[in-house]
Scaffold this motif. Structure first.
Motif, PDB file in Angstrom:
ATOM      1  N   PRO A  96     191.740  12.309 106.726  1.00 18.68           N
ATOM      2  CA  PRO A  96     191.136  12.864 105.859  1.00 18.68           C
ATOM      3  C   PRO A  96     190.961  14.096 106.015  1.00 18.68           C
ATOM      4  O   PRO A  96     190.645  15.245 107.414  1.00 18.68           O
ATOM      5  CB  PRO A  96     189.491  12.218 106.303  1.00 18.68           C
ATOM      6  N   GLU A  97     190.286  14.926 104.707  1.00 16.79           N
ATOM      7  CA  GLU A  97     190.270  16.428 104.661  1.00 16.79           C
ATOM      8  C   GLU A  97     188.471  16.670 105.242  1.00 16.79           C
ATOM      9  O   GLU A  97     188.542  17.252 106.206  1.00 16.79           O
ATOM     10  CB  GLU A  97     189.926  16.469 102.980  1.00 16.79           C
ATOM     11  N   THR A  98     187.827  16.030 105.345  1.00 19.76           N
ATOM     12  CA  THR A  98     186.276  16.361 105.570  1.00 19.76           C
ATOM     13  C   THR A  98     185.842  14.711 106.451  1.00 19.76           C
ATOM     14  O   THR A  98     186.658  13.839 106.261  1.00 19.76           O
ATOM     15  CB  THR A  98     185.215  15.923 104.949  1.00 19.76           C
ATOM     16  N   GLY A  99     185.494  14.840 107.573  1.00 20.45           N
ATOM     17  CA  GLY A  99     184.983  13.511 108.752  1.00 20.45           C
ATOM     18  C   GLY A  99     184.528  12.342 107.607  1.00 20.45           C
ATOM     19  O   GLY A  99     183.529  12.813 106.663  1.00 20.45           O
ATOM     20  N   ILE A 100     184.718  11.211 108.160  1.00 17.45           N
ATOM     21  CA  ILE A 100     183.849  10.260 107.857  1.00 17.45           C
ATOM     22  C   ILE A 100     182.597   9.797 108.494  1.00 17.45           C
ATOM     23  O   ILE A 100     183.476   9.509 109.919  1.00 17.45           O
ATOM     24  CB  ILE A 100     185.494   9.389 107.502  1.00 17.45           C
ATOM     25  N   PRO A 101     181.646   9.688 108.614  1.00 18.11           N
ATOM     26  CA  PRO A 101     180.858   9.213 109.144  1.00 18.11           C
ATOM     27  C   PRO A 101     180.743   7.599 109.484  1.00 18.11           C
ATOM     28  O   PRO A 101     181.071   6.993 108.937  1.00 18.11           O
ATOM     29  CB  PRO A 101     179.217   9.732 107.960  1.00 18.11           C
ATOM     30  N   PHE A 102     180.901   7.463 111.676  1.00 18.41           N
ATOM     31  CA  PHE A 102     181.279   6.398 111.834  1.00 18.41           C
ATOM     32  C   PHE A 102     180.801   5.708 110.930  1.00 18.41           C
ATOM     33  O   PHE A 102     180.654   4.091 111.110  1.00 18.41           O
ATOM     34  CB  PHE A 102     181.344   6.708 113.136  1.00 18.41           C
ATOM     35  N   ASN A 103     179.417   5.430 110.946  1.00 14.42           N
ATOM     36  CA  ASN A 103     178.277   4.810 111.029  1.00 14.42           C
ATOM     37  C   ASN A 103     177.467   4.002 109.392  1.00 14.42           C
ATOM     38  O   ASN A 103     176.889   3.549 108.624  1.00 14.42           O
ATOM     39  CB  ASN A 103     176.571   4.766 111.382  1.00 14.42           C
ATOM     40  N   GLN A 104     178.820   4.103 109.028  1.00 15.79           N
ATOM     41  CA  GLN A 104     178.867   4.437 107.185  1.00 15.79           C
ATOM     42  C   GLN A 104     179.333   3.339 106.959  1.00 15.79           C
ATOM     43  O   GLN A 104     178.573   2.818 105.744  1.00 15.79           O
ATOM     44  CB  GLN A 104     179.182   5.745 106.333  1.00 15.79           C
ATOM     45  N   PHE A 147     184.578   1.255 120.238  1.00 16.16           N
ATOM     46  CA  PHE A 147     184.246   1.147 120.986  1.00 16.16           C
ATOM     47  C   PHE A 147     182.790   0.318 121.665  1.00 16.16           C
ATOM     48  O   PHE A 147     181.552  -0.063 121.635  1.00 16.16           O
ATOM     49  CB  PHE A 147     182.918   2.448 120.418  1.00 16.16           C
ATOM     50  N   PRO A 148     182.957  -0.758 122.031  1.00 14.38           N
ATOM     51  CA  PRO A 148     182.714  -2.227 122.447  1.00 14.38           C
ATOM     52  C   PRO A 148     181.563  -1.391 124.016  1.00 14.38           C
ATOM     53  O   PRO A 148     180.144  -2.298 123.844  1.00 14.38           O
ATOM     54  CB  PRO A 148     183.256  -2.703 123.073  1.00 14.38           C
ATOM     55  N   THR A 149     182.109  -0.086 124.834  1.00 14.61           N
ATOM     56  CA  THR A 149     180.924   0.092 125.627  1.00 14.61           C
ATOM     57  C   THR A 149     180.638   1.158 125.288  1.00 14.61           C
ATOM     58  O   THR A 149     179.660   1.654 126.319  1.00 14.61           O
ATOM     59  CB  THR A 149     181.252  -0.020 126.986  1.00 14.61           C
ATOM     60  N   GLY A 150     180.492   1.438 123.979  1.00 15.32           N
ATOM     61  CA  GLY A 150     179.454   3.017 123.610  1.00 15.32           C
ATOM     62  C   GLY A 150     180.169   4.047 123.814  1.00 15.32           C
ATOM     63  O   GLY A 150     181.566   4.035 123.842  1.00 15.32           O
ATOM     64  N   GLY A 151     179.601   5.394 123.214  1.00 14.53           N
ATOM     65  CA  GLY A 151     180.403   6.186 122.570  1.00 14.53           C
ATOM     66  C   GLY A 151     181.119   6.453 121.693  1.00 14.53           C
ATOM     67  O   GLY A 151     182.002   7.599 121.342  1.00 14.53           O
ATOM     68  N   ALA A 152     180.563   5.614 120.734  1.00 16.20           N
ATOM     69  CA  ALA A 152     181.327   6.002 119.165  1.00 16.20           C
ATOM     70  C   ALA A 152     181.549   7.203 118.665  1.00 16.20           C
ATOM     71  O   ALA A 152     179.781   8.050 118.869  1.00 16.20           O
ATOM     72  CB  ALA A 152     180.604   5.450 118.660  1.00 16.20           C
ATOM     73  N   PRO A 153     182.041   7.656 118.268  1.00 14.61           N
ATOM     74  CA  PRO A 153     181.707   9.038 117.258  1.00 14.61           C
ATOM     75  C   PRO A 153     180.846   9.364 116.591  1.00 14.61           C
ATOM     76  O   PRO A 153     181.137   8.758 116.115  1.00 14.61           O
ATOM     77  CB  PRO A 153     183.220   9.370 116.674  1.00 14.61           C
ATOM     78  N   ALA A 154     180.426  10.551 116.294  1.00 14.66           N
ATOM     79  CA  ALA A 154     179.812  10.751 114.660  1.00 14.66           C
ATOM     80  C   ALA A 154     180.795  10.845 113.042  1.00 14.66           C
ATOM     81  O   ALA A 154     180.170   9.402 112.311  1.00 14.66           O
ATOM     82  CB  ALA A 154     179.610  12.254 115.071  1.00 14.66           C
ATOM     83  N   VAL A 155     181.845  10.757 113.269  1.00 12.34           N
ATOM     84  CA  VAL A 155     182.280  11.228 112.610  1.00 12.34           C
ATOM     85  C   VAL A 155     183.499  10.710 112.630  1.00 12.34           C
ATOM     86  O   VAL A 155     184.542  10.579 113.967  1.00 12.34           O
ATOM     87  CB  VAL A 155     182.305  12.312 111.482  1.00 12.34           C
ATOM     88  N   PHE A 195     193.280   8.180 118.932  1.00 16.35           N
ATOM     89  CA  PHE A 195     192.543   7.120 120.746  1.00 16.35           C
ATOM     90  C   PHE A 195     191.575   7.167 121.043  1.00 16.35           C
ATOM     91  O   PHE A 195     191.751   6.616 122.799  1.00 16.35           O
ATOM     92  CB  PHE A 195     194.075   7.844 122.065  1.00 16.35           C
ATOM     93  N   ALA A 196     190.875   7.989 120.845  1.00 17.52           N
ATOM     94  CA  ALA A 196     189.484   7.754 121.332  1.00 17.52           C
ATOM     95  C   ALA A 196     188.989   5.973 121.506  1.00 17.52           C
ATOM     96  O   ALA A 196     188.326   5.707 123.040  1.00 17.52           O
ATOM     97  CB  ALA A 196     188.348   8.702 121.026  1.00 17.52           C
ATOM     98  N   GLY A 197     189.039   5.825 120.463  1.00 18.40           N
ATOM     99  CA  GLY A 197     188.926   4.295 120.179  1.00 18.40           C
ATOM    100  C   GLY A 197     190.021   3.113 119.742  1.00 18.40           C
ATOM    101  O   GLY A 197     190.456   4.018 118.784  1.00 18.40           O
ATOM    102  N   THR A 198     190.706   2.040 120.474  1.00 23.58           N
ATOM    103  CA  THR A 198     191.865   1.941 120.310  1.00 23.58           C
ATOM    104  C   THR A 198     191.938   0.427 120.032  1.00 23.58           C
ATOM    105  O   THR A 198     190.968  -0.478 120.157  1.00 23.58           O
ATOM    106  CB  THR A 198     192.949   2.221 121.014  1.00 23.58           C
ATOM    107  N   VAL A 199     192.524  -0.110 118.973  1.00 21.83           N
ATOM    108  CA  VAL A 199     191.954  -1.622 118.435  1.00 21.83           C
ATOM    109  C   VAL A 199     193.794  -2.462 118.683  1.00 21.83           C
ATOM    110  O   VAL A 199     194.359  -2.036 117.341  1.00 21.83           O
ATOM    111  CB  VAL A 199     191.680  -2.589 117.355  1.00 21.83           C
ATOM    112  N   GLY A 200     193.618  -3.455 119.530  1.00 22.96           N
ATOM    113  CA  GLY A 200     195.243  -3.954 118.734  1.00 22.96           C
ATOM    114  C   GLY A 200     195.919  -5.388 118.045  1.00 22.96           C
ATOM    115  O   GLY A 200     194.659  -6.237 117.813  1.00 22.96           O
ATOM    116  N   VAL A 201     196.586  -5.011 117.260  1.00 25.25           N
ATOM    117  CA  VAL A 201     196.448  -5.395 115.821  1.00 25.25           C
ATOM    118  C   VAL A 201     198.210  -6.554 116.599  1.00 25.25           C
ATOM    119  O   VAL A 201     199.624  -6.114 115.873  1.00 25.25           O
ATOM    120  CB  VAL A 201     196.365  -5.350 114.868  1.00 25.25           C
ATOM    121  N   GLU A 202     198.264  -7.410 115.725  1.00 26.97           N
ATOM    122  CA  GLU A 202     199.791  -8.366 116.605  1.00 26.97           C
ATOM    123  C   GLU A 202     200.866  -8.356 115.182  1.00 26.97           C
ATOM    124  O   GLU A 202     199.796  -8.979 114.216  1.00 26.97           O
ATOM    125  CB  GLU A 202     199.631 -10.141 117.065  1.00 26.97           C
TER     126      GLU A 202
END
Length: 360
Positions: free
Chosen positions: A268-276, A325-333, A301-308
């Motif tokens: 994205p041109e500007t960061g997308i708020p993670f909690n939005q 981020f199931p154990t925490g550490g989610a980014p702000a954006v 790859f700070a957070g990854t989910v596999g899809v079949e």
């Protein structure tokens, strides 16, 4: 003078006694005398109208309010929709009119479709079905055409389905009619009109009723037939085409031709708020073998989910933001999203398709 004074006082006393006797007799017979203007007869229904527009209908929507017009309504004691009793306001009821609301839990499928009124002198019935939209599911035809199936009922008399976005108040109202593919009592399947990103689905019947679904589509789209101009794309270890037509959901999809463990990147041109947003959703189409995988990754790859990947089929996935981020550490954006080939089978080339990608 005394004689005259005696007469003028005695007459009022006599009248007072007579009035008191008559009043007592009247009080004793109150329950035997009908209210003026109230007929001693069963109710009669002439019409039922939706209260907001006062338009005649023969089908109601759960939780909506309706005006019943007829005769002998002042002595109403009960109102039923398909055997389910509802309340009415006696203060707003006259001999020719009453207001009722269809209960939220009134049965609406597999019923005789009967509105029943009872008063002190009998009852009457009126042909009146009920309508509601409980949910919807998304799908595609064999030709890759996007569809939505509305679930609820009674859809037997469905005549029109419209995808509505925006509003008249905001000056951005857009109404897109949808092609109806099939109709049953409990389901209606339609083709999603071109250009729809977010909309409410309005279903109208030939009996005058109209119901609306929950919101369909994206809160914020990244790719639907074309890339959102607020985003850019890049890659490593392969090629991509943003105007692939076969397969595609709608006009175009993204073809991703990958080497093993290579990827497709959206920035994205500007960061997308993670909690939005609540989730990321995307449709993926596989062309390889069962078990082929794609990693959906956030922020390098700070957070990854596999899809079949499903060979020869579109697979819509909805990934809650917390899954990254199931154990925490989610980014702000969010400043990057990747789709990485992750089949781990050692082939020289893997091809998959990406479409209808965005946030919910």
């Amino acid at each position: 003078m005394k004689r005259t004074n005696f007469k003028t006082k005695a007459v009022p006393q006599f009248l007072l006694i007579l009035f008191t006797v008559v009043s007592l007799v009247s009080c004793d017979s109150d329950f035997d005398v009908k209210t003026p203007g109230t007929a001693v007869a069963p109710p009669v229904i002439h019409s039922v109208s939706e209260a907001r527009e006062d338009a005649p209908v023969t089908q109601g929507v759960l939780q909506n309010t309706y005006i019943i017009r007829g005769e002998n309504l002042a002595s109403l004691v009960a109102v039923y929709f398909n055997g389910y009793r509802t309340s009415f306001n006696p203060a707003l009821t006259t001999d020719n009119l009453t207001f009722v609301s269809v209960p939220e839990f009134a049965p609406y499928v597999g019923q005789d479709n009967i509105l029943r009124l009872e008063n002190l002198y009998g009852s009457t019935t009126y042909d009146f079905s009920l309508l509601t939209i409980e949910d919807f599911t998304e799908g595609t035809t064999e030709d890759g055409v996007k569809t939505v199936t509305l679930i609820g009922g009674d859809f037997t008399d469905a005549s029109e389905v419209i995808f509505t976005s925006g509003s008249e108040e905001e000056g951005n109202l857009v109404e897109r009619p949808a092609e109806i593919l099939s109709v049953s009592e409990t389901e209606v399947t339609v083709v999603v009109p071109d250009g729809v990103e977010q909309a409410y689905i309005d279903l109208t019947t030939s009996r005058g009723a109209s119901a609306r679904s929950d919101s369909y589509g994206f809160t914020y789209s990244v790719y639907i037939d074309q890339l959102n101009p607020e985003w850019s794309m890049s890659q490593w270890g392969g090629t991509f085409d943003v105007e692939a037509t076969d397969p595609a959901l709608g006009q175009y999809s993204i073809q991703s031709v990958r080497e093993a463990w290579s990827g497709l990147t959206f920035t994205p041109e500007t960061g997308i708020p993670f909690n939005q947003y609540e989730a990321i959703t995307v449709s993926l189409y596989g062309t390889g073998e069962p078990g082929d995988m794609v990693n959906v990754a956030i922020n390098d790859f700070a957070g990854t989910v596999g899809v079949e990947l499903i060979p020869g089929q579109w697979n819509k996935v909805v990934i809650p933001m917390g899954s990254f981020f199931p154990t925490g550490g989610a980014p702000a954006v969010i400043n990057r999203i990747d789709f990485q080939e992750a089949s781990n089978t050692g082939k020289a080339q893997y091809i998959f398709y990406v479409d209808d990608f965005g946030f919910l």
